[in-house]
Scaffold this motif. Sequence first.
Motif, short mmCIF file in Angstrom:
data_model
loop_
_atom_site.label_atom_id
_atom_site.label_comp_id
_atom_site.label_asym_id
_atom_site.label_seq_id
_atom_site.Cartn_x
_atom_site.Cartn_y
_atom_site.Cartn_z
N LEU A 96 -20.46 3.97 -3.67
CA LEU A 96 -19.06 3.82 -3.30
C LEU A 96 -18.39 2.73 -4.14
CD1 LEU A 96 -16.70 4.56 -1.47
CD2 LEU A 96 -17.57 2.91 0.19
N THR A 97 -19.09 1.63 -4.34
CA THR A 97 -18.55 0.55 -5.17
C THR A 97 -18.27 1.05 -6.59
OG1 THR A 97 -19.75 -1.10 -3.88
CG2 THR A 97 -19.00 -1.77 -6.06
N ALA A 98 -19.20 1.81 -7.16
CA ALA A 98 -19.01 2.35 -8.51
C ALA A 98 -17.83 3.31 -8.56
CB ALA A 98 -20.28 3.05 -8.97
N VAL A 99 -17.67 4.14 -7.53
CA VAL A 99 -16.54 5.08 -7.50
C VAL A 99 -15.22 4.33 -7.44
CG1 VAL A 99 -15.39 6.82 -6.06
CG2 VAL A 99 -17.83 7.02 -6.54
N GLU A 130 -10.28 2.62 -10.15
CA GLU A 130 -9.36 1.54 -10.55
C GLU A 130 -9.18 1.52 -12.07
OE1 GLU A 130 -6.90 -1.94 -10.22
OE2 GLU A 130 -7.43 -0.37 -8.82
N VAL A 131 -10.28 1.63 -12.80
CA VAL A 131 -10.20 1.65 -14.26
C VAL A 131 -9.47 2.91 -14.73
CG1 VAL A 131 -11.58 1.80 -16.38
CG2 VAL A 131 -12.24 0.20 -14.57
N THR A 150 -0.83 8.20 -10.91
CA THR A 150 -2.11 7.55 -10.61
C THR A 150 -1.90 6.05 -10.64
OG1 THR A 150 -3.18 9.35 -11.82
CG2 THR A 150 -4.55 7.49 -11.25
N ASP A 151 -1.80 5.45 -9.46
CA ASP A 151 -1.57 4.01 -9.37
C ASP A 151 -2.87 3.26 -9.07
OD1 ASP A 151 1.18 4.24 -9.69
OD2 ASP A 151 1.52 4.50 -7.54
N PRO A 152 -3.21 2.29 -9.90
CA PRO A 152 -4.36 1.45 -9.54
C PRO A 152 -3.98 0.52 -8.40
CG PRO A 152 -3.37 0.69 -11.59
CD PRO A 152 -2.64 1.95 -11.20
#
Length: 88
Positions: free
Chosen positions: A14-17, A22-23, A33-35
């Motif tokens: 989940l952390t990686a996703v 975000e990237v 697509t908003d970070p």
Amino acid sequence: MTKATVWRTLFLGLTAVVIGLEVWGSFDGDDATDPWTDLIVRHVPGEITALLIAGLAGWLAVHFGLRYWRKHKAATVAEKEKADEPQD
């Protein structure tokens, strides 16, 4: 598969996703697509954001400090127990 293995796999996955999204949101160039950083700047006052960042930084320092202290303490106890074992 143990419960710990499932937990670690899900948590790290989940952390990686989330980091990946975000990237992706930062570099894909699509306005739809908003970070998170853009969403936070748009909807949360800067003063609140600064307080939250300071709180997170303080919490992380204490959180990691305690974990490293526990690790050091456990290693010290294990070394002491090994030294107390009778030698053949």
